[in-house]
Write a protein that holds these residues in place. Sequence first.
Motif: not given
Length: 330
Positions: A241, A244, A248-251, A253-255, A257, A262
């Motif tokens: 956490s 990431v 946030g935006p990265l979290a 996007i990863l979730q 896709t 985190p």
Amino acid sequence: MFATFLIGLREGLEAALVVGILVAYLSRSGRRDALPRLWAGVALAVALSLGIGAILTFGAYSLTFEAQELIGGLLSLVAVAMVTWMIFWMQRTARTLKNDLESGVQRALVAGSVWALIAIGFVSVAREGIETTLLLWSMVQSFGNAPDALLGALLGLACAVVLGWAVARGMLRLNLRVFFTWTGAFLVIVAAGVLAYAIHDLQEAGALPGPFTAAAPLDAATGAVATGWAAVPFGWAFDVSAAVPPGGPLAAILQATIGFMPRMTWLQVIAWIVYIAVVGFFFVRGAMGRPSRATSAPPASTTSARDAEISSHGTGFPAAGASTTQQGAV
């Protein structure tokens, strides 16, 4: 938004193609008088899907937190099961879908059954609609950002309707095998993420052991729930956490896709890996194991007049004996 857009596009296009095939067949057969019955079935299916979505969205407000998490986890499991079944069903039947649907409509017309045509339209759309509703609802619960997720789904559905109409009118040729193979692979990854979140919900509800229950292993130094190998099997597998941020935006996007969060429990990680390994193996085997049309199609001299007629109606679907290179892309 991107993930729900692709889901809306994939699931909506399946339904749009099915409806397009049925409408085109009735029009070619000179039975446009039967179209209102077909559209009645489609309307009932859409209403059912919207009704289920409304019940899931507004019905949960009066429940306790544990009950909401329990219902959310169970419905997410149902969504994963439906998506998995649909992925393999489409993989098996994409090549014969058009002929199967037209045969069903022909039998209904011969029998003169109004309810049969309504049922064909209803089942064809309800199957996709309910699956899409459950999947989107599960993803909205996991993302916590309903407006963007719903907007992405609506945009995907709108694009699907336009593409389905263009394909059915013969204005667009779509290599369905390639389309459903790639989107099916994406759905395998999405379903794994939904499964992981379902496990998280069930752990929060206390239905499964985890960091939120007495079964959680504790760190002797801090007294908090353990993280890492010492936390197997009911603690936290990892917690990134700090690197990431969960909001946030990265979290996001990863979730959206790959289903990454985190902070995930060991049961979540194990469920994700097992699902990808098992379902991914059978999906790839099914995609690679199907004979190509160039080698499996019968010689031109033995192709029946019926097949030639079906392949020449201009609905945008590849001809039964066309090679992969002839089908092309969009």
